[in-house]
Design an enzyme around this catalytic site. Structure first.
Site, PDB file in Angstrom:
ATOM      1  N   ALA A 118       0.849  -1.205   0.000  1.00  0.00           N
ATOM      2  CA  ALA A 118       0.000   0.000   0.000  1.00  0.00           C
ATOM      3  C   ALA A 118       0.874   1.240   0.000  1.00  0.00           C
ATOM      4  CB  ALA A 118      -0.907  -0.018   1.230  1.00  0.00           C
TER       5      ALA A 118
ATOM      6  N   VAL B  14       5.191  -4.400  -4.018  1.00  0.00           N
ATOM      7  CA  VAL B  14       6.069  -4.179  -2.863  1.00  0.00           C
ATOM      8  C   VAL B  14       7.360  -3.503  -3.310  1.00  0.00           C
ATOM      9  CG1 VAL B  14       5.110  -6.094  -1.547  1.00  0.00           C
ATOM     10  CG2 VAL B  14       7.075  -6.490  -3.040  1.00  0.00           C
TER      11      VAL B  14
ATOM     12  N   PRO C  44      14.092  -2.415  -3.412  1.00  0.00           N
ATOM     13  CA  PRO C  44      15.229  -1.494  -3.298  1.00  0.00           C
ATOM     14  C   PRO C  44      16.532  -2.114  -3.793  1.00  0.00           C
ATOM     15  CG  PRO C  44      14.738  -2.466  -1.164  1.00  0.00           C
ATOM     16  CD  PRO C  44      13.686  -2.963  -2.101  1.00  0.00           C
TER      17      PRO C  44
ATOM     18  N   SER D  12       5.441  -4.097  -9.167  1.00  0.00           N
ATOM     19  CA  SER D  12       6.768  -3.608  -8.782  1.00  0.00           C
ATOM     20  C   SER D  12       7.674  -3.605 -10.002  1.00  0.00           C
ATOM     21  CB  SER D  12       7.406  -4.543  -7.746  1.00  0.00           C
ATOM     22  OG  SER D  12       6.651  -4.613  -6.576  1.00  0.00           O
TER      23      SER D  12
ATOM     24  N   ALA E  80       4.461   9.193 -12.239  1.00  0.00           N
ATOM     25  CA  ALA E  80       5.495   9.969 -11.544  1.00  0.00           C
ATOM     26  C   ALA E  80       4.852  10.580 -10.311  1.00  0.00           C
ATOM     27  CB  ALA E  80       6.055  11.051 -12.459  1.00  0.00           C
TER      28      ALA E  80
ATOM     29  N   CYS F 287      13.496   5.659  -7.506  1.00  0.00           N
ATOM     30  CA  CYS F 287      13.582   4.696  -8.618  1.00  0.00           C
ATOM     31  C   CYS F 287      14.688   4.914  -9.644  1.00  0.00           C
ATOM     32  CB  CYS F 287      12.234   4.620  -9.317  1.00  0.00           C
ATOM     33  SG  CYS F 287      10.990   3.879  -8.239  1.00  0.00           S
TER      34      CYS F 287
HETATM   35  P1  NAD Z   1       6.749   1.699  -0.997  1.00  0.00           P
HETATM   36  O1  NAD Z   1       7.911   1.352  -0.173  1.00  0.00           O
HETATM   37  O2  NAD Z   1       6.098   3.021  -0.879  1.00  0.00           O
HETATM   38  O3  NAD Z   1       5.580   0.600  -0.776  1.00  0.00           O
HETATM   39  C1  NAD Z   1       5.821  -0.769  -0.705  1.00  0.00           C
HETATM   40  C2  NAD Z   1       4.916  -1.358   0.370  1.00  0.00           C
HETATM   41  O4  NAD Z   1       5.023  -2.776   0.318  1.00  0.00           O
HETATM   42  C3  NAD Z   1       5.297  -0.948   1.802  1.00  0.00           C
HETATM   43  O5  NAD Z   1       4.214  -0.286   2.413  1.00  0.00           O
HETATM   44  C4  NAD Z   1       5.639  -2.283   2.493  1.00  0.00           C
HETATM   45  O6  NAD Z   1       5.216  -2.333   3.839  1.00  0.00           O
HETATM   46  C5  NAD Z   1       4.862  -3.264   1.634  1.00  0.00           C
HETATM   47  N1  NAD Z   1       5.384  -4.636   1.729  1.00  0.00           N
HETATM   48  C6  NAD Z   1       6.672  -5.050   1.593  1.00  0.00           C
HETATM   49  N2  NAD Z   1       6.734  -6.383   1.744  1.00  0.00           N
HETATM   50  C7  NAD Z   1       5.485  -6.829   1.980  1.00  0.00           C
HETATM   51  C8  NAD Z   1       4.909  -8.097   2.197  1.00  0.00           C
HETATM   52  N3  NAD Z   1       5.664  -9.203   2.193  1.00  0.00           N
HETATM   53  N4  NAD Z   1       3.580  -8.191   2.408  1.00  0.00           N
HETATM   54  C9  NAD Z   1       2.803  -7.078   2.405  1.00  0.00           C
HETATM   55  N5  NAD Z   1       3.287  -5.842   2.202  1.00  0.00           N
HETATM   56  C10 NAD Z   1       4.610  -5.711   1.973  1.00  0.00           C
HETATM   57  O7  NAD Z   1       7.217   1.439  -2.517  1.00  0.00           O
HETATM   58  P2  NAD Z   1       6.629   2.145  -3.831  1.00  0.00           P
HETATM   59  O8  NAD Z   1       7.272   3.473  -4.022  1.00  0.00           O
HETATM   60  O9  NAD Z   1       5.146   2.021  -3.846  1.00  0.00           O
HETATM   61  O10 NAD Z   1       7.260   1.189  -4.946  1.00  0.00           O
HETATM   62  C11 NAD Z   1       6.772  -0.125  -5.124  1.00  0.00           C
HETATM   63  C12 NAD Z   1       7.332  -0.655  -6.440  1.00  0.00           C
HETATM   64  O11 NAD Z   1       6.836   0.146  -7.526  1.00  0.00           O
HETATM   65  C13 NAD Z   1       8.853  -0.612  -6.558  1.00  0.00           C
HETATM   66  O12 NAD Z   1       9.283  -1.748  -7.269  1.00  0.00           O
HETATM   67  C14 NAD Z   1       9.116   0.635  -7.374  1.00  0.00           C
HETATM   68  O13 NAD Z   1      10.301   0.526  -8.123  1.00  0.00           O
HETATM   69  C15 NAD Z   1       7.927   0.670  -8.308  1.00  0.00           C
HETATM   70  N6  NAD Z   1       7.533   1.995  -8.797  1.00  0.00           N
HETATM   71  C16 NAD Z   1       7.504   3.076  -7.943  1.00  0.00           C
HETATM   72  C17 NAD Z   1       7.064   4.320  -8.408  1.00  0.00           C
HETATM   73  C18 NAD Z   1       7.000   5.516  -7.495  1.00  0.00           C
HETATM   74  O14 NAD Z   1       6.663   6.593  -7.980  1.00  0.00           O
HETATM   75  N7  NAD Z   1       7.286   5.424  -6.219  1.00  0.00           N
HETATM   76  C19 NAD Z   1       6.643   4.454  -9.736  1.00  0.00           C
HETATM   77  C20 NAD Z   1       6.677   3.334 -10.574  1.00  0.00           C
HETATM   78  C21 NAD Z   1       7.114   2.098 -10.089  1.00  0.00           C
HETATM   79  C1  UGA Z   2       9.980   8.622 -12.465  1.00  0.00           C
HETATM   80  C2  UGA Z   2       9.400   8.455 -13.874  1.00  0.00           C
HETATM   81  O1  UGA Z   2       9.144   9.753 -14.429  1.00  0.00           O
HETATM   82  C3  UGA Z   2       8.101   7.650 -13.837  1.00  0.00           C
HETATM   83  O2  UGA Z   2       7.637   7.420 -15.162  1.00  0.00           O
HETATM   84  C4  UGA Z   2       8.375   6.308 -13.144  1.00  0.00           C
HETATM   85  O3  UGA Z   2       7.180   5.558 -13.049  1.00  0.00           O
HETATM   86  C5  UGA Z   2       8.941   6.561 -11.758  1.00  0.00           C
HETATM   87  O4  UGA Z   2      10.159   7.345 -11.877  1.00  0.00           O
HETATM   88  C6  UGA Z   2       9.322   5.304 -11.049  1.00  0.00           C
HETATM   89  O5  UGA Z   2       9.564   4.287 -11.668  1.00  0.00           O
HETATM   90  O6  UGA Z   2       9.406   5.434  -9.834  1.00  0.00           O
HETATM   91  P1  UGA Z   2       9.483  10.186 -10.376  1.00  0.00           P
HETATM   92  O7  UGA Z   2      10.798   9.680  -9.905  1.00  0.00           O
HETATM   93  O8  UGA Z   2       8.324  10.131  -9.469  1.00  0.00           O
HETATM   94  O9  UGA Z   2       9.050   9.384 -11.702  1.00  0.00           O
HETATM   95  O10 UGA Z   2       9.638  11.700 -10.833  1.00  0.00           O
HETATM   96  P2  UGA Z   2      10.279  12.425 -12.118  1.00  0.00           P
HETATM   97  O11 UGA Z   2       9.365  13.495 -12.530  1.00  0.00           O
HETATM   98  O12 UGA Z   2      10.686  11.455 -13.159  1.00  0.00           O
HETATM   99  O13 UGA Z   2      11.577  13.119 -11.509  1.00  0.00           O
HETATM  100  C7  UGA Z   2      12.691  12.350 -11.087  1.00  0.00           C
HETATM  101  C8  UGA Z   2      13.822  13.276 -10.665  1.00  0.00           C
HETATM  102  O14 UGA Z   2      14.397  13.923 -11.801  1.00  0.00           O
HETATM  103  C9  UGA Z   2      13.386  14.398  -9.721  1.00  0.00           C
HETATM  104  O15 UGA Z   2      14.358  14.597  -8.746  1.00  0.00           O
HETATM  105  C10 UGA Z   2      13.270  15.603 -10.636  1.00  0.00           C
HETATM  106  O16 UGA Z   2      13.441  16.815  -9.966  1.00  0.00           O
HETATM  107  C11 UGA Z   2      14.416  15.325 -11.599  1.00  0.00           C
HETATM  108  N1  UGA Z   2      14.242  15.994 -12.913  1.00  0.00           N
HETATM  109  C12 UGA Z   2      13.221  15.648 -13.723  1.00  0.00           C
HETATM  110  C13 UGA Z   2      15.172  16.952 -13.302  1.00  0.00           C
HETATM  111  O17 UGA Z   2      16.122  17.271 -12.570  1.00  0.00           O
HETATM  112  N2  UGA Z   2      15.015  17.559 -14.527  1.00  0.00           N
HETATM  113  C14 UGA Z   2      13.986  17.238 -15.364  1.00  0.00           C
HETATM  114  O18 UGA Z   2      13.905  17.830 -16.467  1.00  0.00           O
HETATM  115  C15 UGA Z   2      13.074  16.260 -14.953  1.00  0.00           C
END
Ligand code: NAD
Ligand code: UGA
Length: 456
Positions: free
Chosen positions: A9, A86, A89, A127, A160, A272
C-alpha cells in the site's frame, strides 16, 4: 464481480488501486500491507502519502469497492487477480550489493500467495523488477504439488510522483506483458479489460513478459539519461557563458528531441531512477555486457558529480569556508508536489554542507516529517522550520533544492533584508528571476547560468 488484491500500500499500490476502484465500481479492490500504520492512515483523510488529488479519488471509492487491510492472507485468498506492488530497493548486502535489486520482498509475497491460495489466480508484477523475474516467480508459485494454477503478468507502473493522479487517469500507455500461450493471453485480456474501462484501447500495449519487464527499466534509464545529459551541458554552460535554459529550449524545439526532461538541476532523486539504472547495469554485467553496463553507470556517476558540484560551488563562492555559517535549505523533497524524500539530492547536499560544519535550517511544505527521519546523525547541525521566511532569517545563504511553486512567489526582498550580508542565493532548480535577485543585492548562483556577484 472480479476481486483484486494488491500487496503493498505504498506510493504505487495505493494510488493505482484507488484509481482502478474509482473507475471500475464493479471490481472489488483490496489493498493489503504488513505495515499497520500505513494501512490505518489509508483509512483516514490523513493519507500516508502526499499526492495532489489522491484524497478525492480515495474518498470516492473507499468503503464502496476499495478496502485497506493488514490481513494479507485473506486478501490473497479472496482474489482473482493479485497485484504485487512491494518495494524492490537496491541490495545492500552480499552479491550485487549496491547494484542488484533486493528481491526478498516479492519472493516472500510469492511464497505467501502459493501458501494460502485455494483457487487459480492471475499474478501481476506491478513492482519494477529485473528481466525474467516472472520466470523465478512462476517457479516459486508452482513448486511442489500445488494444484492451483497461477498465470503471471508484468504490468509495470509509469506514474510519476506529484502527478500520479493525472498519470493514472490519462496515461501515455499501459503496458501488459504475458506469456504467448492460450492461458497467458486470456489473463492478459482480463487485465486489459479492466484498464479499458477508462483508457483507450490503442494505449494499452501488450508484449511478451520479458519485453514488458525490460521496458520499465529502460524507460527510467532513458528519462534519467536526459537529466544527466542536460546536467553535463550545464557544467559546460557555466564554463563558457552559455545559458542552459536557452540551450534546453533550443534543442527541445527539435521534435526529434522534444522539450521534456531537459531541466538542469542539482540532480535527479527519487526512489527509482538510481535504483533502476543500477539494476540495469547489474543485468548487463550478469549477461557479460561490459560496455552497455559502463554506459548506463555513467548516468548515475554524472548525477553524483552534479550534486557534488553544487556543494563545491557553494563552498568556493562563500570564500572557501562555511563553518558555522547558517544555510537555509528551501525544499527537501526530491521534486515538487510530493512529501517523498527517498534519494532526494537534498540529502547528499545537506550531508556535504554539514561535513563543512555549516549550520542548516531545512524547510519544506510537505516533506518535513520524512526529512527529519533522513539524517538522524546530523541532528546537532540541522534545524527544521516550515516557514521559509523564518528559515532564512539570519542566514548567510539560501539554497533552493526543490522546485516548489511557492518558492517562486516568496518575497525575496524580505528574505534579503533579514539575511547576513553578503547574502548568497543558490538556485539548484533554476526557477527564480536571477536578474531581479541580483538587483536586490543577492550574490546569485544558478545551475548552468553561472554566478552573478557584486563582489568582483
Ligand atoms: P513503498 O515502499 O512506498 O511501498 C511498498 C509497500 O510494500 C510498503 O508499504 C511495504 O510495507 C509493503 N510490503 C513489503 N513487503 C510486503 C509483504 N511481504 N507483504 C505485504 N506488504 C509488503 O514502494 P513504492 O514506491 O510504492 O514502490 C513499489 C514498487 O513500484 C517498486 O518496485 C518501485 O520501483 C515501483 N515503482 C515506484 C514508483 C514511485 O513513484 N514510487 C513508480 C513506478 C514504479
Ligand atoms: C519517475 C518516472 O518519471 C516515472 O515514469 C516512473 O514511473 C517513476 O520514476 C518510477 O519508476 O518510480 P518520479 O521519480 O516520481 O518518476 O519523478 P520524475 O518526474 O521522473 O523526476 C525524477 C527526478 O528527476 C526528480 O528529482 C526531478 O526533480 C528530476 N528531474 C526531472 C530533473 O532534474 N530535470 C527534469 O527535467 C526532470
Amino acid at each position: 464481480m472480479i476481486k483484486i488484491c494488491c500487496i503493498g500500500a505504498g506510493y504505487v499500490g495505493g494510488p493505482t488501486m484507488a484509481m482502478i476502484a474509482k473507475q471500475c465500481p464493479d471490481v472489488q479492490v483490496n489493498v493489503v500491507d504488513i505495515n499497520e500504520t500505513r494501512i490505518a492512515a489509508w483509512q483516514t483523510d490523513e493519507l500516508p502519502i502526499y499526492e495532489p488529488g489522491l484524497l478525492d479519488v480515495v474518498k470516492e471509492a473507499r468503503g464502496r469497492n476499495l478496502f485497506f487491510s493488514t490481513d494479507v492472507d485473506q486478501g490473497i485468498r479472496d482474489a482473482d487477480i493479485v497485484f504485487v506492488s512491494v518495494n524492490t530497493p537496491t541490495k545492500t548486502f552480499g552479491e550485487g550489493a549496491g547494484c542488484a535489486s533486493d528481491l526478498q520482498y516479492w519472493e516472500l509475497c510469492a511464497r505467501r500467495i502459493k501458501e494460502v491460495s485455494t483457487s487459480d489466480k492471475i499474478i501481476v508484477e506491478k513492482s519494477t523488477l529485473p528481466v525474467r523475474t516472472a520466470e523465478a516467480m512462476e517457479r516459486v508459485l508452482h513448486a511442489g504439488d500445488n494444484p492451483v494454477h497461477f498465470e503471471v503478468l508484468s504490468n509495470p507502473e509509469f506514474l510519476a510522483e506529484g502527478t500520479a493522479i493525472e498519470d493514472l487517469e490519462c496515461p501515455d500507455r499501459v503496458l501488459i506483458g504475458g506469456h504467448e500461450t492460450a492461458t497467458g493471453q486470456k489473463a492478459l485480456q482480463t487485465l486489459a479489460e479492466i484498464y479499458a474501462t477508462w483508457i483507450p484501447r490503442e494505449r494499452i500495449l501488450t508484449t511478451n513478459l520479458w519485453s514488458s519487464e525490460l521496458s520499465k527499466l529502460t524507460a527510467n534509464a532513458f528519462l534519467a539519461q536526459r537529466v544527466s545529459s542536460i546536467n553535463a551541458i550545464s557544467a559546460l554552460c557555466e564554463a563558457t557563458g552559455a545559458d542552459v535554459g536557452e540551450v534546453a529550449h533550443a534543442i527541445g524545439t527539435d521534435s526529434r528531441i522534444g522539450p521534456k526532461f531537459l531541466k538542469a538541476s542539482i540532480g535527479f532523486g527519487g526512489s527509482c531512477f538510481k535504483k533502476d539504472i543500477l539494476n540495469l547495469v547489474y543485468l548487463c554485467e550478469t549477461y557479460g555486457l561490459k560496455e552497455p553496463a559502463d554506459y548506463w553507470r555513467q548516468v548515475v556517476l554524472m548525477n553524483e558529480y552534479q550534486e557534488r558540484r553544487f556543494v563545491t560551488t557553494m563552498l568556493h563562492s562563500m570564500f572557501n569556508t562555511i563553518a558555522n555559517k547558517r544555510i537555509a535549505v528551501l525544499g527537501f523533497a526530491f521534486k515538487a508536489d510530493t512529501g517523498d524524500t527517498r534519494e532526494s539530492p537534498a540529502i547528499k547536499v545537506c550531508r556535504e554542507l554539514a561535513a563543512e560544519h555549516a549550520t542548516l535550517v531545512v524547510s519544506d511544505p510537505e516533506a518535513m516529517e520524512n526529512a527529519k527521519l533522513e539524517m538522524p546523525e546530523l541532528a546537532d547541525r540541522i534545524e527544521f522550520e516550515e516557514d521559509p521566511y523564518k528559515a532564512a532569517a539570519g542566514a548567510h545563504a539560501v539554497a533552493i533544492l526543490t522546485d516548489w511553486r511557492l518558492y517562486k512567489e516568496l518575497d525575496f526582498q524580505r528574505i534579503f533584508d533579514g539575511m547576513q550580508k553578503p547574502a548568497f542565493l543558490f538556485d539548484g532548480r533554476n526557477m527564480l528571476d536571477h536578474d531581479a535577485l541580483f538587483n536586490m543585492g543577492f550574490e546569485v548562483y544558478s545551475i548552468g547560468k553561472g554566478y552573478k556577484s557584486h563582489l568582483r
